[in-house]
Design a protein around this motif. Structure first.
Motif, PDB file in Angstrom:
ATOM      1  N   SER A  38      -0.373   0.082   4.548  1.00 37.38           N
ATOM      2  CA  SER A  38      -0.246  -1.128   5.353  1.00 37.38           C
ATOM      3  C   SER A  38      -0.507  -0.837   6.827  1.00 37.38           C
ATOM      4  CB  SER A  38       1.157  -1.720   5.187  1.00 37.38           C
ATOM      5  OG  SER A  38       1.388  -2.745   6.124  1.00 37.38           O
ATOM      6  N   ALA A  39      -1.360  -1.657   7.448  1.00 36.91           N
ATOM      7  CA  ALA A  39      -1.671  -1.474   8.865  1.00 36.91           C
ATOM      8  C   ALA A  39      -0.538  -1.934   9.758  1.00 36.91           C
ATOM      9  CB  ALA A  39      -2.951  -2.227   9.216  1.00 36.91           C
TER      10      ALA A  39
ATOM     11  N   VAL B 280      -3.821  -0.497  -2.083  1.00 35.16           N
ATOM     12  CA  VAL B 280      -2.432  -0.318  -1.672  1.00 35.16           C
ATOM     13  C   VAL B 280      -2.003   1.085  -2.077  1.00 35.16           C
ATOM     14  CG1 VAL B 280      -0.066  -1.127  -1.929  1.00 35.16           C
ATOM     15  CG2 VAL B 280      -1.959  -2.775  -1.912  1.00 35.16           C
ATOM     16  N   ARG B 281      -1.664   1.887  -1.091  1.00 35.18           N
ATOM     17  CA  ARG B 281      -1.238   3.271  -1.354  1.00 35.18           C
ATOM     18  C   ARG B 281       0.183   3.462  -0.856  1.00 35.18           C
ATOM     19  NH1 ARG B 281      -5.620   6.498  -2.684  1.00 35.18           N
ATOM     20  NH2 ARG B 281      -7.668   5.624  -2.172  1.00 35.18           N
ATOM     21  N   PHE B 282       0.871   4.338  -1.535  1.00 31.89           N
ATOM     22  CA  PHE B 282       2.275   4.569  -1.220  1.00 31.89           C
ATOM     23  C   PHE B 282       2.615   5.987  -1.654  1.00 31.89           C
ATOM     24  CE2 PHE B 282       6.835   3.915  -1.245  1.00 31.89           C
ATOM     25  CZ  PHE B 282       7.294   4.553  -2.388  1.00 31.89           C
ATOM     26  N   ASP B 283       3.156   6.789  -0.739  1.00 35.58           N
ATOM     27  CA  ASP B 283       3.675   8.097  -1.135  1.00 35.58           C
ATOM     28  C   ASP B 283       4.982   8.323  -0.404  1.00 35.58           C
ATOM     29  OD1 ASP B 283       3.260  10.108   1.269  1.00 35.58           O
ATOM     30  OD2 ASP B 283       1.440   8.889   1.160  1.00 35.58           O
TER      31      ASP B 283
ATOM     32  N   THR C  77       6.862  -5.424   5.123  1.00 34.11           N
ATOM     33  CA  THR C  77       6.743  -6.653   5.907  1.00 34.11           C
ATOM     34  C   THR C  77       6.272  -6.314   7.308  1.00 34.11           C
ATOM     35  OG1 THR C  77       9.074  -6.471   6.455  1.00 34.11           O
ATOM     36  CG2 THR C  77       8.496  -7.849   4.583  1.00 34.11           C
ATOM     37  N   VAL C  78       5.926  -7.348   8.055  1.00 29.11           N
ATOM     38  CA  VAL C  78       5.424  -7.153   9.411  1.00 29.11           C
ATOM     39  C   VAL C  78       6.461  -6.448  10.279  1.00 29.11           C
ATOM     40  CG1 VAL C  78       4.605  -8.321  11.488  1.00 29.11           C
ATOM     41  CG2 VAL C  78       3.889  -9.110   9.228  1.00 29.11           C
TER      42      VAL C  78
ATOM     43  N   ASN D 280       6.465 -14.356   9.026  1.00 31.31           N
ATOM     44  CA  ASN D 280       5.094 -14.778   8.789  1.00 31.31           C
ATOM     45  C   ASN D 280       4.149 -13.606   9.049  1.00 31.31           C
ATOM     46  OD1 ASN D 280       2.346 -15.897   9.667  1.00 31.31           O
ATOM     47  ND2 ASN D 280       3.349 -17.743   8.878  1.00 31.31           N
ATOM     48  N   PRO D 281       3.289 -13.235   8.068  1.00 31.75           N
ATOM     49  CA  PRO D 281       2.452 -12.046   8.225  1.00 31.75           C
ATOM     50  C   PRO D 281       1.393 -12.182   9.312  1.00 31.75           C
ATOM     51  CG  PRO D 281       1.821 -13.257   6.262  1.00 31.75           C
ATOM     52  CD  PRO D 281       3.058 -13.906   6.776  1.00 31.75           C
TER      53      PRO D 281
END
Length: 745
Positions: free
Chosen positions: A474-475, A436-439, A519-520, A612-613
């Motif tokens: 996240s894809a 999990v990456r976040f910038d 989320t989706v 729902n994912p």
């Protein structure tokens, strides 16, 4: 003479150093030529000569339990003047209680409870007024929201600003802001060495060394090493939860006591703990299991929790006049963390392999390796002036925050069976799965004005704009951009300088990104607002501060604190109504007190809506959660600490910490509400109320002190940390004596 008088009695004797520019001018110098010209004018002394101003109050150590200065409102002021509830834990209080960790210090804050670690979020994790605070941790006014366990050896004090604080600090929650205040150099030589020993292999040594290098330069160094075992152990191996921590805080101040001061601070903390995930619940009784003794520990000598925190900050305070200053901070921080923990089992006893069998498959417990890096630039300008016959106190500022986060599970160096159990090493990420990456880049601008529109009456109005541009691994939702406004307002009445009545309203927000989970499909940001009616009184020439507050805090689209959960939303709307009382300070020259009482009614008003994912379909939580008490929020908490000097040298003291019954459950689920077997009445996992008693006796001389602290005097078994979903709870300390010696020279 009270502390506030002492803090404002010294006068600067020097004009600004011609060699040094304000830090903000240095930064902006590279942006526009006009800023270069202005900076050169200041440096060449062609600007109007500045008058003398008062010394900053932080140069003096807090006296007793009543703090008289704080920056939790962005400017240096007495907490008495802030139109929100503020609790300050002073260095004196922490020393007398022999506090080592931030968690232990925060036991003095009414309305606060502790969350146990799970779901990818561990480290310091508290609820305040029923709302989580892991997004509201600050160090000297700059965001410090990384997941690690904090120590207090380098703290001057801890300020807790209750209520929504997004206008002052940016994204956050409804409960309040916890701001840690670092020690900085003093203007006189001061050296203190402290050593402590106690039960459960408790050992701690600290040093606080302050040295003026010349008239305007000083350095302060704080050192700490703490080792501690536990009364809990693994019956199969004898392994115990352990704490092994060491840290250093260095603060160099130069050009001090002039109109253009600088501080360079560096802080580093290393931890090598063995984490304790506590005891499980029995599904038949919804209480802590009786299948195993409370002293049972499921971890082994192989489980670990290691972290390395490094924070470097450059601070400049430039005074244009006694009433106008520009304060700028630049910080670079790196938080590394890696852990392997063993969650408890209600049916399987601890073993030497640190595993729980699910059929033939071995579960080794949660693992994590993470690295969180930040760069922050923050600049505040404050001034006082008179316009149209009214007095103004203006605050305006800008802030930039760069965040880069990485987290992943650890590589399994073993197997997946009892014969070949899982095994992990720190900082060794798994080669499979997606990290999990976040910038992100966050920008903010804010302005606030406090206007005395008629004598003794003040109105405060403030607004902040935050913009965030974030990228995720996240894809399904790789990007997030948002812009949010935050507001703060208050009406204050000061019939005398010793009395303050106020009505305040503030709000806050938190995007999904605050939890590093998306989320989706986009959901509205978390929004909160708090209205508070309060009163503050100063008694005995300001030595004793009393306050009372009645508040209502409402949160919409409450986010899940469990980072592993696919249900991002916990509740769509919930509310806490509460009442607080607090007293802090000196009643007589011999008698001091610090106490608080919080009554809370926290309820769910609307249940969660989640996407729902897999299918993208919106799911609703069970409507049976409407009206239920919020998780880990007791109906009351109370704390008291008091000391009394018997004669010139002896001091005795003691206190209590009390919390009401607490609940643990997942309010976002669409399944049946938790009940006792055979019942339909809501009954989640429940922790009983408790009261813990502590005691202290000290012999104090001018150059040395000997102190004995006894925690949990009556040896009560109680549970202070609660995993909010209700899976387990961590017990607090049993009776433990700690002997401390201090030497000053």
């Amino acid at each position: 003479m009270n502390q506030l008088t002492k803090n404002t009695s010294s006068i600067y004797k020097k004009k600004p150093s011609p060699q040094l520019l304000p830090l903000s001018a240095m930064i902006l110098a590279g942006l526009t030529s006009s800023h270069v010209v202005n900076a050169q004018e200041i440096a060449n002394g062609t600007e109007k000569q500045l008058p003398t101003v008062t010394v900053q109050a932080e140069a003096d150590k807090p006296d007793g339990y009543r703090a008289t200065t704080t920056r939790v409102g962005k400017i240096l002021q007495d907490p008495h003047d802030i139109p929100q509830a503020v609790t300050t834990i002073t260095q004196t209080l922490m020393e007398e209680q022999q506090v080592g960790s931030l968690r232990e210090a925060l036991r003095n804050v009414s309305g606060l409870t502790f969350n146990a670690a799970e779901g990818g979020r561990s480290g310091d994790n508290m609820n305040l007024r029923g709302f989580y605070t892991f997004g509201d941790m600050y160090l000297d006014g700059i965001r410090d929201t990384a997941q690690y366990n904090r120590e207090t050896f380098n703290y001057e004090q801890i300020d807790v600003l209750r209520g929504a604080g997004a206008m002052l600090f940016g994204r956050g929650q409804a409960g309040g802001v916890i701001n840690q205040v670092s020690k900085t150099p003093l203007n006189e030589e001061q050296y203190k060495l402290t050593g402590s020993i106690g039960e459960n292999d408790y050992k701690e040594v600290t040093a606080d060394l302050n040295k003026p290098l010349n008239e305007n330069t000083a350095v302060r160094i704080n050192l700490m090493q703490r080792d501690e075992g536990s009364w809990r152990s693994n019956p199969a191996t004898g392994s115990e939860p352990e704490i092994h921590r060491k840290g250093i805080g260095i603060s160099l101040g130069f050009n001090l006591y002039t109109n253009n001061q600088f501080w360079l601070n560096h802080y580093q903390l290393k931890t090598e703990d063995n984490p304790d995930y506590g005891m499980p619940f029995d599904t038949a009784t919804r209480s802590i299991t009786k299948n195993f003794s409370p002293d049972t520990f499921w971890g082994t000598d192989s489980t670990f929790d290691k972290s390395d925190t490094k924070i470097t900050t450059l601070i400049n305070e430039y005074r244009f006049s006694p009433d106008s200053q520009l304060r700028t901070q630049v910080r670079i921080a790196d938080y590394e963390r890696s852990y392997w923990a063993r969650t408890p089992s209600a049916t399987q006893a601890p073993n030497a392999q640190a595993l729980v069998l699910n059929g033939v498959t071995a579960n080794g417990g949660p693992t994590r390796t993470a690295d969180y890096e930040t760069v922050t630039l923050q600049s505040d300008y404050s001034t006082k002036f008179t316009a149209m016959g009214m007095k103004h106190e203006l605050l305006t500022g800008v802030e930039y925050l760069k965040e880069n986060s990485y987290r992943h599970s650890l590589r399994n160096l073993g197997g997946t069976t009892a014969a070949n159990p899982p095994y992990y090493q720190p900082y060794d990420p798994s080669p499979t799965g997606t990290p999990v990456r976040f910038d992100s880049d966050s920008y903010a601008v804010y302005v606030q004005d406090t206007i005395e529109f008629i004598p003794k009456w003040k109105a405060t109005l403030g607004m902040r704009r935050d913009e965030m541009d974030a990228n995720f691994s996240s894809a399904t939702s790789p990007n997030l951009y948002y812009g949010q406004n935050s507001y703060r307002s208050a009406l204050s009445f000061h019939p005398t300088s010793q009395t303050h009545y106020y009505l305040s309203w503030s709000d806050s927000f938190s995007p999904t990104a605050d939890l590093y989970q998306l989320t989706v499909s986009p959901l509205p940001p978390e929004r909160s607002d708090v209205i508070e009616l309060g009163a503050k009184w100063l008694l005995f020439d300001g030595d004793l501060a009393l306050r009372a507050a009645l508040y209502q805090a409402t949160k919409k689209w409450e986010r899940n604190g469990d980072l592993e959960s696919t249900a991002a939303i916990l509740t769509k709307k919930r509310r806490t109504k509460g009442f607080e009382l607090e007293a802090a300070g000196r009643i007589t020259n011999s008698w001091e007190i610090f106490s608080g009482l919080a009554l809370m009614d926290a309820r769910i008003l609307e249940v969660a809506e989640n996407v729902n994912p897999t299918t993208g379909i919106i799911t609703m939580a069970n409507p049976g959660y409407v009206g239920q008490r919020a998780r880990n929020t007791p109906s009351y908490t109370a704390n008291l600490w008091t000391t009394y000097k018997l004669d010139g040298y002896w001091k005795v003291g003691g206190g209590i910490e009390a919390k009401g019954e607490r609940l643990g459950y997942n309010p976002s689920g669409a399944g049946a509400i938790p009940t006792l077997p055979g019942s339909t009445t809501f009954h989640p996992n429940t922790l009983s109320s408790y009261t813990r008693w502590d005691a202290m006796v000290a012999y104090e001389r001018e150059k040395w002190t000997l102190r004995l602290n006894v925690r949990n005097v009556f040896d009560k078994i109680y549970y202070d940390s609660f995993y909010e979903n209700g899976g387990f709870a961590t017990p607090g300390t049993r009776r433990a004596a700690i002997l401390t010696g201090e030497i000053k020279f």
